[in-house]
Design an enzyme around this catalytic site. Sequence first.
Site, PDB file in Angstrom:
ATOM      1  N   ASP A   1      12.206 -19.320  50.885  1.00 31.04           N
ATOM      2  CA  ASP A   1      12.188 -20.048  49.613  1.00 31.04           C
ATOM      3  C   ASP A   1      13.238 -21.162  49.706  1.00 31.04           C
ATOM      4  O   ASP A   1      13.560 -21.623  50.793  1.00 31.04           O
ATOM      5  CB  ASP A   1      12.446 -19.095  48.443  1.00 31.04           C
ATOM      6  CG  ASP A   1      11.773 -19.550  47.153  1.00 31.04           C
ATOM      7  OD1 ASP A   1      11.945 -20.726  46.779  1.00 31.04           O
ATOM      8  OD2 ASP A   1      11.072 -18.750  46.510  1.00 31.04           O
TER       9      ASP A   1
ATOM     10  N   HIS B   1      12.220 -24.025  51.492  1.00 24.30           N
ATOM     11  CA  HIS B   1      11.607 -24.918  50.514  1.00 24.30           C
ATOM     12  C   HIS B   1      12.527 -26.063  50.107  1.00 24.30           C
ATOM     13  O   HIS B   1      12.292 -26.729  49.103  1.00 24.30           O
ATOM     14  CB  HIS B   1      11.178 -24.131  49.275  1.00 24.30           C
ATOM     15  CG  HIS B   1      10.077 -23.149  49.522  1.00 24.30           C
ATOM     16  ND1 HIS B   1       9.506 -22.378  48.533  1.00 24.30           N
ATOM     17  CD2 HIS B   1       9.443 -22.794  50.674  1.00 24.30           C
ATOM     18  CE1 HIS B   1       8.575 -21.599  49.053  1.00 24.30           C
ATOM     19  NE2 HIS B   1       8.524 -21.832  50.348  1.00 24.30           N
TER      20      HIS B   1
END
Length: 390
Positions: free
Chosen positions: A214, A237
Site C-alpha cells: 500500500d 502506492h
Amino acid sequence: MDLVLIVFTAVSGFPWLSYGESVMKYGAIGDGISDDTSAFQKAWDSACNESSKMGSVYVPEGKAFLLNSLHFRGPCKLKPLLFTMDGEMKAQSDPNKWQKGENRIIPWLIFDRVEGLVISGRGLLDGQGKGWWDIHCRDHPGPMMIFSNCRNVILKSLRFRNSAQSHVLVMGSQKVHMEDIKIKSPEVSPNTDGVHITSSSAVSITHSDFATGDDCVSIGDQVHNLSVTFVNCGPGHGVSVGSLGKGGTEVAVEDIRVAHVNFTGTTNGARIKTWPGGTGYVRGIEFFDIRFTSVKNPIIIDQFYGCAPNCVQTEKAVHIEKVKYMKMSGTSRTEVAMKLECSGKNACSKVFMRDIDLSPANGIDSVTSLCSFVQGSTQGTIRPSSCIIQ
C-alpha cells in the site's frame, strides 16, 4: 534541543549506555516459540516507573521473542526512556492466537501517552501477517506499532516486515522523528502502509526504505508540519496525502514537504486524494527533487477517490491549494503521466510546477497530462506540456 535528542546523541556515541536492563532479567526465553509477552510488559513497567535518571529496556541480539499484544503505557516517571531492540520480535502467525478485546483484535505494540522515548537498535520486528491478508481488513488487528498521544519520540534503525496491516501508525502525537527505517512487505499484501500519520504535527521521516503493498507513507487528517525526505519507495502506492473527506468530514492538512524521494515501480508517486463531499482544506504541500522509475501515476491529484466513475453529484469538495511540484523527473508506465482531477465545485488553486521532465517507460509511446479545474502557474521546462489554467 529537546532532551530526547540530547540523550540519543549521547547513546549513539556510547552505545553501551543504551543497553539497560535486558528483558531476559524479567523471564523472557527468546527461543521464538515461548510466549515472552509478560516479560516484555514487566520490563517496560519497571523502566517507566523507576526513580533513576534514565529508564531503559534492552532486547538482546541473537534472540527471537514471540509476543502477543503489548500496551506500553505512559506517562513515565523518567524522561527520556530508551528502548533498544537488537533482537527479533515476532507476532503470532496464527490469527486465532491473537489477543481479543471486547469488540476487536488488540493491536500488537502500542506506545500510549509516552513523552521522551528513543527506540533504536539493529533488530527486526516481524508481524508474520500472511495469515491475515486473506481476511477482510475490518477484522485485522491494525498497525504493527502505534504511537498514540506521544511526544518527543525517536524511532531509528529498525527493520519491519510483513505486518498484518499498516506497519507504523502515528496518531495524536507531536515531535516524532523516524530515521533509517526499513519496512518490507510483499507487493500483494493488502493495506500494509509503511507509515500512516494522523492528527499529529512536527513529524519527520528520513533516510528510510519502504517496500509495501500500500502507501509507503500515507498522510491522514489533522496533520501539519510533516517532512518526508531521502526515502526510497517501491513497490507500493507512493506517498499519499489522503484519502481525506470521506463521509463529508471536514479536513485540515497543511505544511507537508516531500523531498529527495525515489519511486520505483509504484502505482503512484506524488499523490493527493480526497473524497467528494468532504470540506476543509489541503494546502502548503511541496514535492521537490523526486525521481520516478516506471511509475503508473507519477503526479496525481484525485478529488473523486473511492467513487469514480459513478460519483454522486455534490456541492462540496475539499479545497486543495498552494501545491508545488519542483524538480521531478523519470518515467511513466501509463500515457497520462500527470493527472490533476479537481472538483468543479471547488477548483484546485495556486498549483505551481517547475522543471518537470517525465518520459514514457518501456512499452509506452508517449506521455501526456490531464487536468480538470486546476489553476496555477509554471516555470522552466514542463514535460509533458502543462494543462494548468494560468
